[in-house]
Scaffold this motif. Structure first.
Motif, PDB file in Angstrom:
ATOM      1  N   PHE A 168      33.012  45.979  53.761  1.00  0.00           N
ATOM      2  CA  PHE A 168      33.800  45.266  52.756  1.00  0.00           C
ATOM      3  C   PHE A 168      32.924  44.699  51.645  1.00  0.00           C
ATOM      4  O   PHE A 168      31.957  43.986  51.896  1.00  0.00           O
ATOM      5  N   ARG A 169      33.300  44.999  50.410  1.00  0.00           N
ATOM      6  CA  ARG A 169      32.641  44.424  49.236  1.00  0.00           C
ATOM      7  C   ARG A 169      33.523  43.332  48.645  1.00  0.00           C
ATOM      8  O   ARG A 169      34.750  43.452  48.607  1.00  0.00           O
ATOM      9  N   ILE A 170      32.884  42.285  48.169  1.00  0.00           N
ATOM     10  CA  ILE A 170      33.603  41.117  47.660  1.00  0.00           C
ATOM     11  C   ILE A 170      34.206  41.431  46.291  1.00  0.00           C
ATOM     12  O   ILE A 170      33.524  41.930  45.398  1.00  0.00           O
ATOM     13  N   PRO A 171      35.501  41.154  46.113  1.00  0.00           N
ATOM     14  CA  PRO A 171      36.125  41.415  44.805  1.00  0.00           C
ATOM     15  C   PRO A 171      35.730  40.378  43.771  1.00  0.00           C
ATOM     16  O   PRO A 171      35.327  39.250  44.110  1.00  0.00           O
ATOM     17  N   GLU A 172      35.837  40.757  42.516  1.00  0.00           N
ATOM     18  CA  GLU A 172      35.603  39.813  41.435  1.00  0.00           C
ATOM     19  C   GLU A 172      36.665  38.729  41.462  1.00  0.00           C
ATOM     20  O   GLU A 172      37.738  38.902  42.047  1.00  0.00           O
ATOM     21  N   SER A 173      36.367  37.612  40.827  1.00  0.00           N
ATOM     22  CA  SER A 173      37.311  36.499  40.824  1.00  0.00           C
ATOM     23  C   SER A 173      38.478  36.799  39.887  1.00  0.00           C
ATOM     24  O   SER A 173      38.400  37.671  39.018  1.00  0.00           O
ATOM     25  N   TRP A 174      39.550  36.043  40.055  1.00  0.00           N
ATOM     26  CA  TRP A 174      40.710  36.231  39.190  1.00  0.00           C
ATOM     27  C   TRP A 174      40.403  35.844  37.749  1.00  0.00           C
ATOM     28  O   TRP A 174      41.081  36.304  36.822  1.00  0.00           O
ATOM     29  N   THR A 175      39.382  34.996  37.532  1.00  0.00           N
ATOM     30  CA  THR A 175      39.044  34.625  36.156  1.00  0.00           C
ATOM     31  C   THR A 175      38.576  35.829  35.358  1.00  0.00           C
ATOM     32  O   THR A 175      38.633  35.823  34.133  1.00  0.00           O
ATOM     33  N   ASP A 176      38.110  36.867  36.059  1.00  0.00           N
ATOM     34  CA  ASP A 176      37.702  38.096  35.383  1.00  0.00           C
ATOM     35  C   ASP A 176      38.880  39.058  35.213  1.00  0.00           C
ATOM     36  O   ASP A 176      38.725  40.145  34.663  1.00  0.00           O
ATOM     37  N   HIS A 177      40.039  38.661  35.709  1.00  0.00           N
ATOM     38  CA  HIS A 177      41.207  39.553  35.671  1.00  0.00           C
ATOM     39  C   HIS A 177      42.443  38.769  35.245  1.00  0.00           C
ATOM     40  O   HIS A 177      43.472  38.803  35.904  1.00  0.00           O
ATOM     41  N   GLN A 178      42.345  38.066  34.117  1.00  0.00           N
ATOM     42  CA  GLN A 178      43.456  37.251  33.660  1.00  0.00           C
ATOM     43  C   GLN A 178      44.711  38.092  33.421  1.00  0.00           C
ATOM     44  O   GLN A 178      45.826  37.683  33.774  1.00  0.00           O
ATOM     45  N   ALA A 179      44.515  39.271  32.848  1.00  0.00           N
ATOM     46  CA  ALA A 179      45.670  40.132  32.585  1.00  0.00           C
ATOM     47  C   ALA A 179      46.319  40.573  33.893  1.00  0.00           C
ATOM     48  O   ALA A 179      47.547  40.582  34.033  1.00  0.00           O
ATOM     49  N   LEU A 180      45.476  40.911  34.874  1.00  0.00           N
ATOM     50  CA  LEU A 180      45.989  41.332  36.183  1.00  0.00           C
ATOM     51  C   LEU A 180      46.716  40.176  36.854  1.00  0.00           C
ATOM     52  O   LEU A 180      47.772  40.361  37.478  1.00  0.00           O
ATOM     53  N   TRP A 181      46.156  38.957  36.723  1.00  0.00           N
ATOM     54  CA  TRP A 181      46.785  37.788  37.329  1.00  0.00           C
ATOM     55  C   TRP A 181      48.165  37.534  36.716  1.00  0.00           C
ATOM     56  O   TRP A 181      49.124  37.219  37.424  1.00  0.00           O
ATOM     57  N   SER A 182      48.265  37.684  35.417  1.00  0.00           N
ATOM     58  CA  SER A 182      49.550  37.416  34.750  1.00  0.00           C
ATOM     59  C   SER A 182      50.615  38.431  35.139  1.00  0.00           C
ATOM     60  O   SER A 182      51.812  38.154  35.032  1.00  0.00           O
ATOM     61  N   GLN A 183      50.171  39.622  35.613  1.00  0.00           N
ATOM     62  CA  GLN A 183      51.116  40.669  35.985  1.00  0.00           C
ATOM     63  C   GLN A 183      51.288  40.807  37.497  1.00  0.00           C
ATOM     64  O   GLN A 183      52.058  41.645  37.959  1.00  0.00           O
ATOM     65  N   ARG A 184      50.585  39.968  38.266  1.00  0.00           N
ATOM     66  CA  ARG A 184      50.591  40.136  39.707  1.00  0.00           C
ATOM     67  C   ARG A 184      51.962  39.843  40.300  1.00  0.00           C
ATOM     68  O   ARG A 184      52.775  39.111  39.723  1.00  0.00           O
ATOM     69  N   ARG A 213      41.763  44.047  42.094  1.00  0.00           N
ATOM     70  CA  ARG A 213      40.572  43.540  41.404  1.00  0.00           C
ATOM     71  C   ARG A 213      39.367  44.449  41.637  1.00  0.00           C
ATOM     72  O   ARG A 213      39.227  45.043  42.701  1.00  0.00           O
ATOM     73  N   ARG A 214      38.507  44.552  40.642  1.00  0.00           N
ATOM     74  CA  ARG A 214      37.274  45.316  40.802  1.00  0.00           C
ATOM     75  C   ARG A 214      36.392  44.662  41.855  1.00  0.00           C
ATOM     76  O   ARG A 214      36.495  43.462  42.114  1.00  0.00           O
ATOM     77  N   LEU A 215      35.501  45.464  42.425  1.00  0.00           N
ATOM     78  CA  LEU A 215      34.604  44.960  43.460  1.00  0.00           C
ATOM     79  C   LEU A 215      33.238  44.634  42.874  1.00  0.00           C
ATOM     80  O   LEU A 215      32.716  45.363  42.030  1.00  0.00           O
ATOM     81  N   THR A 216      32.641  43.555  43.348  1.00  0.00           N
ATOM     82  CA  THR A 216      31.273  43.207  42.964  1.00  0.00           C
ATOM     83  C   THR A 216      30.316  44.068  43.795  1.00  0.00           C
ATOM     84  O   THR A 216      30.733  44.744  44.742  1.00  0.00           O
ATOM     85  N   PRO A 217      29.016  44.031  43.501  1.00  0.00           N
ATOM     86  CA  PRO A 217      28.057  44.775  44.334  1.00  0.00           C
ATOM     87  C   PRO A 217      27.739  44.070  45.645  1.00  0.00           C
ATOM     88  O   PRO A 217      26.991  44.602  46.470  1.00  0.00           O
ATOM     89  N   PHE A 218      28.315  42.901  45.889  1.00  0.00           N
ATOM     90  CA  PHE A 218      27.895  42.069  47.017  1.00  0.00           C
ATOM     91  C   PHE A 218      28.753  42.263  48.269  1.00  0.00           C
ATOM     92  O   PHE A 218      29.964  42.450  48.202  1.00  0.00           O
ATOM     93  N   VAL A 253      24.455  35.263  38.355  1.00  0.00           N
ATOM     94  CA  VAL A 253      24.815  33.842  38.375  1.00  0.00           C
ATOM     95  C   VAL A 253      26.279  33.662  37.991  1.00  0.00           C
ATOM     96  O   VAL A 253      27.013  32.882  38.614  1.00  0.00           O
ATOM     97  N   ARG A 254      26.714  34.398  36.968  1.00  0.00           N
ATOM     98  CA  ARG A 254      28.110  34.298  36.542  1.00  0.00           C
ATOM     99  C   ARG A 254      29.060  34.685  37.671  1.00  0.00           C
ATOM    100  O   ARG A 254      30.051  33.997  37.932  1.00  0.00           O
ATOM    101  N   ILE A 255      28.734  35.799  38.372  1.00  0.00           N
ATOM    102  CA  ILE A 255      29.585  36.261  39.475  1.00  0.00           C
ATOM    103  C   ILE A 255      29.622  35.229  40.597  1.00  0.00           C
ATOM    104  O   ILE A 255      30.695  34.884  41.105  1.00  0.00           O
ATOM    105  N   LEU A 256      28.450  34.714  40.970  1.00  0.00           N
ATOM    106  CA  LEU A 256      28.391  33.775  42.085  1.00  0.00           C
ATOM    107  C   LEU A 256      29.131  32.479  41.768  1.00  0.00           C
ATOM    108  O   LEU A 256      29.826  31.920  42.630  1.00  0.00           O
ATOM    109  N   LEU A 257      28.988  31.979  40.538  1.00  0.00           N
ATOM    110  CA  LEU A 257      29.683  30.749  40.163  1.00  0.00           C
ATOM    111  C   LEU A 257      31.187  30.954  40.085  1.00  0.00           C
ATOM    112  O   LEU A 257      31.963  29.997  40.249  1.00  0.00           O
ATOM    113  N   SER A 258      31.627  32.198  39.852  1.00  0.00           N
ATOM    114  CA  SER A 258      33.062  32.462  39.750  1.00  0.00           C
ATOM    115  C   SER A 258      33.735  32.584  41.113  1.00  0.00           C
ATOM    116  O   SER A 258      34.967  32.530  41.212  1.00  0.00           O
TER     117      SER A 258
END
Length: 409
Positions: free
Chosen positions: A173-189, A201-206, A133-138
């Motif tokens: 293709f696997r769907i990547p995690e949202s940027w909310t799960d990668h705040q540090a990566l976003w700040s350095q992008r 970004r890491r990949l989800t299982p979906f 649920v957390r992944i899908l809502l993100s």
């Protein structure tokens, strides 16, 4: 003096080199270099929400305005393409009456959002965990595909030489995690990059289900058919499915395949019929025009084609009514093997593709010198495999690009 048509001579940029598929709007700061490139025209793809307007804004300044190259100004150096890539098809929802292209109320949120993602993502789960649920809502709030089709139609109407792309199917293709799960990566992008890409970004299982991808793909093919535009098609681990979708559109419109004797007889009959029609036309003030609209796109490019020889031979069926092209790049087909020997498997693939169906591309996400180098490399490799001199090859590939974009020849 005779022109240098060898493999080792200076590269004949002056004859016109055309990139059949690329993504420079993924690095918008590079777009200003396009006019300075040796490559004459870039065929620029849109893929997702973040780059549709960027392709359109680039087209405002640089889109070609004529099919006659002699009339192009220096500023006219791109062909824009508008489409929704299969990697992002999960972000769209489809409702009844999709072909009406009517504006929909809005994006899905909350329970409706989760229900959509449950229906279009794999692996499917009867019961979602808290983490699911957390992944899908993100993930992005799903948007109505009706609205996208309506906008795309307007873009195609605005730019009469625009194509539909990049569209297609991708089963890997696997769907990547949202940027909310990668705040540090976003700040350095790298802020020069257009948002929406994976960028580490890491990949989800979906994954997005093939069925949902096929619906998104088919609706865009139908739009291209309705507008009489060519399409640039992505296909990864889905070559059978891709041909299946295309075949459903041209079913019942296949060309009649005749034997040599039948062709000779048909030519004789046509000559008699043509003479009769000429006589009739000379005695008639008006002649009824035949509709040229078909339910399938008139021209289809299989971009950076990754199938094997056996897969591709299915597209050599003379009954197929659409014009098929296959484009190749070092970035995808040769795994960035700049300067290295051309693999035998790639040579066999290029040998299999008829000369009038060949295109070259960079598939790069930034314009400039590297794109020029990539295109020169792939052109030289194709020429060597085909046994063409470089000037001959550049002219042939240029004619093929014009045939793909404008329907010439």
């Amino acid at each position: 003096m005779a022109a240098d048509n060898s493999m080792d001579g200076a590269f004949p940029w002056h004859l016109g080199v055309y990139d059949a598929h690329c993504h420079p709007t993924d690095t918008m700061s590079s777009v200003q270099t396009i006019q300075k490139m040796k490559t004459r025209v870039l065929t620029i793809m849109a893929t997702r929400a973040e780059d549709q307007d960027l392709v359109e804004s680039t087209a405002e300044k640089h889109s070609i305005k004529s099919s006659d190259a002699s009339k192009w100004s220096k500023e006219e150096c791109i062909v824009p393409c508008f489409g929704w890539h299969p990697w992002f098809s999960y972000q769209m929802y489809i409702t009844d009456g999709e072909n009406n292209e009517v504006e929909e109320p809005g994006n899905l949120t909350g329970d409706a959002k989760i229900a959509h993602y449950q229906s279009v993502l794999q692996p499917s789960r009867d019961k979602l965990s808290e983490e699911d649920v957390r992944i899908l809502l993100s993930l992005p709030d799903p948007t109505p595909f009706h609205a996208f089709l309506a906008r795309t139609r307007r873009h195609l109407e605005q730019y009469p030489y625009a194509l539909v792309g990049e569209i297609g199917l991708d089963r890997s293709f696997r769907i990547p995690e949202s940027w909310t799960d990668h705040q540090a990566l976003w700040s350095q992008r790298n802020t020069r990059l257009t948002p929406g890409g994976r960028e580490g970004r890491r990949l989800t299982p979906f994954r997005c289900s093939p069925e949902h991808q096929k619906k998104i793909f088919k609706l865009q093919l139908q739009l291209a058919a309705d507008m009489g535009r060519a399409v640039s098609v992505h296909g990864v681990q889905a070559h059978g499915l891709l041909l299946e979708v295309l075949s459903t559109l041209w079913k019942g419109h296949e060309k009649e395949v005749l034997s040599k004797r039948q062709r000779k007889k048909r030519a004789e009959d046509d000559a008699v019929e043509e003479a009769a029609l000429d006589f009739e036309a000379s005695n008639t003030d008006t002649e009824k025009q035949k509709s040229t609209c078909t339910p399938y796109p008139p021209r289809i490019c299989l971009h950076s084609y990754s199938g094997n020889v056996s897969n591709f031979k299915q597209y050599l069926n003379p009954a197929i009514p659409a014009r098929i092209f296959a484009s190749f790049s070092t970035a995808i087909n040769l795994s960035d093997a700049m300067g290295e020997e051309t693999p035998e498997s790639f040579e066999q693939m290029v040998k299999t593709v008829p000369e009038q169906m060949l295109l070259v591309e960079s598939d790069l996400h930034t314009a400039g010198g590297e794109m020029d180098c990539r295109l020169e490399d792939i052109v030289r490799r194709v020429c060597k495999v085909k046994g063409w001199g470089v000037e001959e090859g550049v002219e042939r590939l240029g004619a093929n690009w014009r045939a793909f974009v404008f329907g010439e020849g």
